[in-house]
Design a protein around this motif. Sequence first.
Motif, PDB file in Angstrom:
ATOM      1  N   MET A   1       0.837  -1.182   0.000  1.00 35.54           N
ATOM      2  CA  MET A   1       0.000   0.000   0.000  1.00 35.54           C
ATOM      3  C   MET A   1       0.877   1.238   0.000  1.00 35.54           C
ATOM      4  O   MET A   1       1.889   1.287   0.684  1.00 35.54           O
ATOM      5  N   ARG A   2       0.454   2.224  -0.755  1.00 32.48           N
ATOM      6  CA  ARG A   2       1.168   3.504  -0.781  1.00 32.48           C
ATOM      7  C   ARG A   2       0.413   4.498   0.081  1.00 32.48           C
ATOM      8  O   ARG A   2      -0.774   4.738  -0.115  1.00 32.48           O
ATOM      9  N   ALA A  26       5.138  -1.832   6.704  1.00 30.25           N
ATOM     10  CA  ALA A  26       4.028  -2.442   5.978  1.00 30.25           C
ATOM     11  C   ALA A  26       3.596  -1.654   4.750  1.00 30.25           C
ATOM     12  O   ALA A  26       2.838  -2.167   3.926  1.00 30.25           O
ATOM     13  N   HIS A  27       4.065  -0.419   4.604  1.00 26.88           N
ATOM     14  CA  HIS A  27       3.569   0.446   3.534  1.00 26.88           C
ATOM     15  C   HIS A  27       4.710   1.260   2.921  1.00 26.88           C
ATOM     16  O   HIS A  27       5.708   1.536   3.575  1.00 26.88           O
ATOM     17  N   GLN A 174      -0.979   7.882  21.260  1.00 25.66           N
ATOM     18  CA  GLN A 174      -0.826   6.423  21.272  1.00 25.66           C
ATOM     19  C   GLN A 174      -2.100   5.727  20.799  1.00 25.66           C
ATOM     20  O   GLN A 174      -2.049   4.799  19.989  1.00 25.66           O
ATOM     21  N   GLN A 175      -3.229   6.172  21.305  1.00 25.53           N
ATOM     22  CA  GLN A 175      -4.499   5.533  20.946  1.00 25.53           C
ATOM     23  C   GLN A 175      -4.791   5.666  19.449  1.00 25.53           C
ATOM     24  O   GLN A 175      -5.134   4.685  18.788  1.00 25.53           O
ATOM     25  N   PHE A 176      -4.667   6.866  18.912  1.00 26.00           N
ATOM     26  CA  PHE A 176      -4.976   7.076  17.501  1.00 26.00           C
ATOM     27  C   PHE A 176      -3.929   6.439  16.592  1.00 26.00           C
ATOM     28  O   PHE A 176      -4.260   5.917  15.528  1.00 26.00           O
ATOM     29  N   SER A 177      -2.679   6.454  16.996  1.00 26.42           N
ATOM     30  CA  SER A 177      -1.636   5.799  16.202  1.00 26.42           C
ATOM     31  C   SER A 177      -1.913   4.308  16.092  1.00 26.42           C
ATOM     32  O   SER A 177      -1.870   3.728  14.996  1.00 26.42           O
ATOM     33  N   GLN A 178      -2.217   3.673  17.218  1.00 26.53           N
ATOM     34  CA  GLN A 178      -2.517   2.234  17.214  1.00 26.53           C
ATOM     35  C   GLN A 178      -3.766   1.933  16.390  1.00 26.53           C
ATOM     36  O   GLN A 178      -3.815   0.950  15.647  1.00 26.53           O
ATOM     37  N   GLN A 183      -6.134  -0.246  11.499  1.00 30.15           N
ATOM     38  CA  GLN A 183      -7.056  -0.009  10.389  1.00 30.15           C
ATOM     39  C   GLN A 183      -6.373  -0.254   9.051  1.00 30.15           C
ATOM     40  O   GLN A 183      -6.936  -0.897   8.163  1.00 30.15           O
ATOM     41  N   LEU A 184      -5.173   0.262   8.889  1.00 30.02           N
ATOM     42  CA  LEU A 184      -4.463   0.092   7.618  1.00 30.02           C
ATOM     43  C   LEU A 184      -4.005  -1.349   7.415  1.00 30.02           C
ATOM     44  O   LEU A 184      -3.919  -1.819   6.277  1.00 30.02           O
ATOM     45  N   SER A 185      -3.732  -2.048   8.491  1.00 26.79           N
ATOM     46  CA  SER A 185      -3.356  -3.459   8.371  1.00 26.79           C
ATOM     47  C   SER A 185      -4.514  -4.298   7.886  1.00 26.79           C
ATOM     48  O   SER A 185      -4.318  -5.329   7.228  1.00 26.79           O
ATOM     49  N   ALA A 186      -5.713  -3.860   8.192  1.00 27.97           N
ATOM     50  CA  ALA A 186      -6.912  -4.601   7.787  1.00 27.97           C
ATOM     51  C   ALA A 186      -7.299  -4.351   6.331  1.00 27.97           C
ATOM     52  O   ALA A 186      -8.108  -5.091   5.769  1.00 27.97           O
ATOM     53  N   LEU A 187      -6.730  -3.339   5.710  1.00 25.27           N
ATOM     54  CA  LEU A 187      -7.068  -3.034   4.309  1.00 25.27           C
ATOM     55  C   LEU A 187      -6.386  -3.964   3.341  1.00 25.27           C
ATOM     56  O   LEU A 187      -5.349  -4.468   3.508  1.00 25.27           O
TER      57      LEU A 187
END
Length: 187
Positions: A1-2, A26-27, A174-178, A183-187
């Motif tokens: 993913m880009r 991962a990207h 931390q919360q939003f980063s995680q 979220q991006l790992s699930a795409l």
Amino acid sequence: MRLLIISDIFGLTPAFLAFAELFEQAHQVHCLSPYPDSPPEFNNDTQAYEYFLSSCGHEQYQQQILSFLKQHQGVDTIIAFSAGASALWQVSAHNELSSVKNIISFYPSQIRNQLTSTPRVPTHLIFPISEPHFSVDAVLEQLAGRVGVSVEKTNFYHGFMNAQSRHFDSYAYQQFSQKIVAQLSAL
């Protein structure tokens, strides 16, 4: 993913680049700043905003984003902050985002002046608890039900993701980063 990550008025600070590193394994990550060179270190948010207005400004930042996307086809996801998120809101109404599948924008305060724009890409807007110059709730009300736009109001203040901002909140960061990594790992 880009992945494209668009900075706020502080530019490509060490903290911003550390955020980008969260995604690099991962990207394929690109970072965009309103400044062609490194900006000076700012003492506060006001000084950073004054520098942004004098050296770039909102319209020029929109053009930089649009130009980048024309030159770098294939960006899948964009994460943007503050002035970058507001500029992206305007750009997201253009066809140049045809490859983009997902936009995540943190505290895009200037969209209050651009509520007639409609993004062509699914866009998640993350707002602070309040803003000094407008009612966050009134903007959220105007965006409610907009096709392709989801909104989230946090309990944090504008700048909570930026370690250089007076409103930085390490817990929120931390919360939003995680959440975004997952979220991006699930795409």
